[in-house]
Scaffold this active site. Structure first.
Site, PDB file in Angstrom:
ATOM      1  N   LYS A  67       0.801  -1.235   0.000  1.00  0.00           N
ATOM      2  CA  LYS A  67       0.000   0.000   0.000  1.00  0.00           C
ATOM      3  C   LYS A  67       0.835   1.286   0.000  1.00  0.00           C
ATOM      4  CE  LYS A  67      -4.366  -1.305   2.163  1.00  0.00           C
ATOM      5  NZ  LYS A  67      -5.253  -1.063   3.311  1.00  0.00           N
ATOM      6  N   ASP A 103     -10.050   3.668   2.417  1.00  0.00           N
ATOM      7  CA  ASP A 103     -10.247   2.991   3.713  1.00  0.00           C
ATOM      8  C   ASP A 103     -10.960   3.895   4.734  1.00  0.00           C
ATOM      9  OD1 ASP A 103      -9.253   0.455   3.209  1.00  0.00           O
ATOM     10  OD2 ASP A 103      -7.207   0.964   3.770  1.00  0.00           O
ATOM     11  N   ALA A 131      -4.263   1.480   9.017  1.00  0.00           N
ATOM     12  CA  ALA A 131      -5.720   1.665   9.059  1.00  0.00           C
ATOM     13  C   ALA A 131      -6.074   2.861   9.936  1.00  0.00           C
ATOM     14  CB  ALA A 131      -6.392   0.396   9.577  1.00  0.00           C
ATOM     15  N   LYS A 156       4.502   6.432  17.763  1.00  0.00           N
ATOM     16  CA  LYS A 156       3.808   6.361  16.470  1.00  0.00           C
ATOM     17  C   LYS A 156       2.502   7.152  16.499  1.00  0.00           C
ATOM     18  CE  LYS A 156       3.505   2.485  14.042  1.00  0.00           C
ATOM     19  NZ  LYS A 156       3.409   1.016  13.851  1.00  0.00           N
ATOM     20  N   GLY A 242     -15.741  -5.108  11.373  1.00  0.00           N
ATOM     21  CA  GLY A 242     -15.028  -4.550  10.229  1.00  0.00           C
ATOM     22  C   GLY A 242     -15.641  -4.827   8.868  1.00  0.00           C
TER      23      GLY A 242
END
Ligand code: NAP
Length: 278
Positions: A67, A103, A131, A156, A242
């Protein structure tokens, strides 16, 4: 008319549910096109993209592990995908490959369809991977919600906040701090793979003191109900798995390619059937 060819590029890719979803939608909307899984090893991505150009592939989805890397082989990238730093959908437009990321918008659409428009809500995102980036930037761009982030590796989460150019209120929390302040949130979203099959007994955080009417979402779809979601449901939360995000990101990709809006609920049903659910 020539049949158009689409596909999903990944490694592994044989488990993907996208071919079933898209081929059904092509058939249902009487579009002369076909969608197939395309296995590409990490070292073979550049060659694969060149080959797609040569054969005139009309578009493709791109999944793990390509990706991010795919971006350098494309001719153009949509603004939101650039900000997210990853592409999941590519269309051939005037002989150029243009990348998008559906997404985050797919996630948002799935939430709003089930729970209504989110106005000024307080949201907690668990996780700061790909995600989470897609969801965070989409919420920052498209909504007026505040979005806090908690992650095992706190740096992060901090980086994610720093990289966001939109005006959004965000606090960064350790997992323990997040567990102790859950009563503040209108929606809590697990974006990590913790609890995904086969590690079905794991949970990303312990849920307690939930706000009344809270929405708890797990973007994992296998299993259909993770332990995290089960705990939330047993505590009275409204829950979503999901499947909705998966179907809606696919539906948005389909719309980019064809200009037609497919039936996302039909796509959801195909995924649930494939996963053996009801
Ligand atoms: P990713 O970029 O690898 O990010 C993984 C995230 O999970 C990171 O925040 C990581 O924390 C955290 N994590 C991993 N193992 C952990 C552990 N043992 N304990 C605590 N945190 C842990 O992965 P991704 O692409 O974002 O995907 C994450 C999940 O979302 C996967 O289950 C994937 O299937 C699902 N997903 C669903 C959809 C959908 O359409 N429904 C779409 C995309 C992804 P660190 O930063 O500390 O490593």
């Amino acid at each position: 008319m020539i049949k158009k060819e689409y596909g999903v590029v990944g490694c592994p890719v044989s488990h993907s549910m996208s071919p079933d979803m898209h081929n059904d939608a092509f058939h249902h909307l009487e579009i002369n096109a076909n969608y197939k899984p395309i296995h590409v090893e990490p070292s073979g991505l550049e060659n694969a993209i060149n080959m797609f150009r040569a054969v005139g592939l009309s578009g493709f989805n791109i999944t793990i592990p390509h990706k991010v890397k795919v971006m350098k082989y494309l001719d153009g990238i949509d603004e939101l995908a650039k900000e997210i730093g990853a592409v999941n959908t590519v269309i051939l437009q005037d002989d150029k490959f243009i990348g998008y990321n559906t997404d985050g918008l797919g996630f948002l659409k799935g939430i709003q369809e089930e729970f209504g428009i989110l106005n000024n809500k307080r949201i907690l995102l668990i996780g700061a991977g790909g995600a989470s980036r897609a969801i965070y930037f989409t919420f920052a761009k498209e909504t007026n919600c505040s979005v806090d982030i908690t992650n095992r590796t706190i740096e992060k989460a901090e980086q994610l906040k720093q990289n966001c150019k939109y005006n959004i209120e965000t606090n960064i929390l350790t997992l323990t701090d997040a567990e102790q302040s859950l009563e503040k949130y209108d929606m809590i979203v697990n974006t990590t793979q913790v609890g995904m099959s086969p590690e079905v007994d794991d949970i990303p955080i312990i849920l307690s003191n939930l706000k009344q009417d809270v929405i708890v979402v797990d973007i994992i779809y296998n299993p259909l109900e993770t332990k995290f979601l089960k705990n939330a449901r047993e505590q009275g939360a409204r829950i979503q798995n999901g499947v909705s995000m998966l179907a809606n990101q696919g539906a948005l990709a389909f719309e980019i390619w064809t200009g037609q809006i497919p039936d996302a609920k039909r796509m959801e049903k195909i995924i649930i059937d494939k996963l053996g659910g009801k």
